[in-house]
Design an enzyme around this catalytic site. Structure first.
Site, PDB file in Angstrom:
ATOM      1  CG  PHE A  19      20.882  38.565  -8.030  1.00 45.04           C
ATOM      2  CD1 PHE A  19      20.705  37.586  -7.067  1.00 45.04           C
ATOM      3  CD2 PHE A  19      21.752  39.617  -7.755  1.00 45.04           C
ATOM      4  CE1 PHE A  19      21.368  37.654  -5.855  1.00 45.04           C
ATOM      5  CE2 PHE A  19      22.422  39.694  -6.549  1.00 45.04           C
ATOM      6  CZ  PHE A  19      22.225  38.721  -5.592  1.00 45.04           C
ATOM      7  CG  ASP A  20      21.429  43.238 -10.674  1.00 44.16           C
ATOM      8  OD1 ASP A  20      21.534  42.045 -10.998  1.00 44.16           O
ATOM      9  OD2 ASP A  20      22.377  44.045 -10.730  1.00 44.16           O
ATOM     10  CB  THR A  21      14.957  43.656 -10.742  1.00 40.66           C
ATOM     11  OG1 THR A  21      15.592  44.225 -11.892  1.00 40.66           O
ATOM     12  CG2 THR A  21      13.588  44.272 -10.570  1.00 40.66           C
ATOM     13  CE1 TYR A  24      26.753  43.518 -11.491  1.00 38.83           C
ATOM     14  CE2 TYR A  24      25.534  44.151  -9.528  1.00 38.83           C
ATOM     15  CZ  TYR A  24      25.589  43.955 -10.894  1.00 38.83           C
ATOM     16  OH  TYR A  24      24.480  44.191 -11.667  1.00 38.83           O
TER      17      TYR A  24
END
Length: 454
Positions: free
Chosen positions: A207-209, A115
């Site tokens: 969300f990424d972390t 993404y």
């Protein structure tokens, strides 16, 4: 890709097979999460498509994940989908970048999922280096890093300060080793995403972390790519609100990791087919890690014991002070080694382990008390510093024996017969199932060539 692994573990990483240019299934699925991006969406998608068409040697797909846009973004998405064969548009009625990525990644059939942000702040020349380690089977996840030494970044001091401060918080509180959690430029292998995403709770910017922290704690390999990055001055990200949500997420993940409530064992990744990576006979498993953990706990326990002994020695004799200090520190030492060194979680067997730990304590008490008795016999009335020196030496000998007894008697390795621990149930709908294979299609008469069997 291979799937012959034990339940609860990921298959060994393998290089993705070379595919034909006419293969309908893409190797890479690049997701662009958008919310009210009617202005930037079309130039972004066309620029990305042109770059992939010129430089990417595998089939690809670009998926526009529209999460609850209220402007003309849905119309722009559908128009791009109709005009470009490699573009797909997905509409979600709820807002949240993490929700959009989880939804699209969970349903994608591409073996590599990526993404990037719609503003294309990251230079696209880093895209192939980002996904190459995943295609080759070298890594499980890949992230773009704006904080690497060779990265070239153009942004204001405010964003620079916030980004570096956030990563310092992650390193200090969650022991994260990756350098940049917030760069909107990441990729993951599909089989990893299918097991990892159901464990990620956040549906927004954290969300990424959360995904990276869980992957790192599970021992998955994260590849970092230095990127060239130019800040978008028109970004709509609310920095203060996002930072507050991120700090709440850090607290939640830290608490979950401390209590051991996350089933990270299901993310275990076996070694590949290199003969040097195969299991060796008669070699204790996890010995180095356990030894390091035991030494750390032992050093802290010894310091705690000496402080207790020094305090108690002012009110009582040497032998009672030694016995009481050793008893209290031994109970704490057994509890710490049970959880941290040997990875035993839950209340099951705790009483038995403490009882066995007291037996080990008796052996240590015999060694230290015998050393004190021998010192008093030889020196008559030794000084306090001499007593401490003798006790340290005796404790070192007792520590070696304690580790051996802990490893082979108190906390033996029983991985062949795993204990019936409770595992959090993951709904079947949360883990997408692979599509059923198509039945073979009959050869039409017009497709038959002379000399070939029908």
């Amino acid at each position: 890709m291979r799937t012959d692994s034990s339940p609860g573990t990921l298959p060994a990483r393998e290089h993705l097979p070379a595919t034909d240019a006419g293969t309908p299934t893409p190797v890479l699925d690049v997701v662009i999460p958008v919310h009210n991006e009617e202005k930037d969406l079309q130039p972004c998608v066309r620029r990305l498509h042109e770059h992939l068409r010129r430089t990417f040697p595998y089939p690809f797909r670009i998926t526009i994940a529209d999460n609850a846009s209220t402007d003309t973004t849905p119309e722009v998405s559908r128009r791009l989908e109709a005009e470009i064969p490699e573009v797909r548009a997905v509409r979600l009625e709820q807002k949240g970048r993490g929700r959009a990525l989880r939804t699209v990644w969970s349903a994608s059939d591409a073996p590599v999922l990526a993404y990037m942000d719609v503003d294309l702040s990251t230079d696209l020349n880093a895209l192939l280096p980002l996904v190459a380690p995943l295609i080759s089977g070298h890594s499980d996840l890949a992230i773009g890093s704006r904080l690497a030494r060779s990265s070239r970044v153009v942004r204001g001091p405010k964003r620079e300060f916030i980004s570096r401060s956030y990563n310092l918080i992650l390193r200090g509180s969650l022991q994260a080793r990756f350098s940049d959690a917030q760069c909107g430029f990441k990729a993951i292998r599909r089989e990893v995403a299918q097991v990892l995403l159901p464990l990620v709770e956040d549906s927004g910017w954290f969300f990424d972390t959360e995904m990276l922290v869980l992957a790192e704690r599970a021992g998955l390999r994260i590849h970092e790519v230095p990127v060239d990055w130019v800040d978008d001055p028109d970004s709509t990200v609310r920095i203060v609100r996002t930072a507050a949500d991120d700090l709440k997420g850090v607290w939640r993940i830290g608490k979950a990791l401390a209590t051991g409530s996350l089933p990270l064992d299901r993310l275990a990744r076996p070694f590949g087919d290199d003969p040097r990576d195969r299991d060796l006979q008669d070699v204790p498993k996890g010995l180095a890690r356990q030894l390091v953990g035991f030494c750390v706990v032992g050093a802290l326990s010894t310091l705690f014991y000496l402080l207790l002994y020094s305090g108690l020695r002012q009110f009582t004799g040497a032998q009672p002070a030694n016995a009481l200090a050793l008893l209290v520190s031994a109970v704490a030492n057994t509890a710490a080694n049970r959880r941290l060194t040997f990875g035993v979680r839950g209340p099951g067997g705790a009483v038995r382990h403490q009882a066995q730990g007291l037996v080990v304590l008796a052996i240590g008490l015999a060694l230290t008390s015998g050393s004190l008795a021998a010192l008093n016999t030889a020196a008559g009335d030794p000084g306090h510093s001499t007593e401490l020196a003798v006790l340290i030496a005796a404790n070192l000998a007792a520590t070696v024996l304690r580790f051996l007894l802990f490893r082979v008697w108190v906390f033996p390795d029983r991985r062949e017969e795993p204990p019936p621990t409770a595992v959090r149930h993951i709904p079947a709908y949360a883990v997408p199932q692979p599509p059923l294979p198509r039945p073979p299609q009959p050869v039409r008469p017009s497709d038959h060539r002379p000399g070939e069997p029908r």
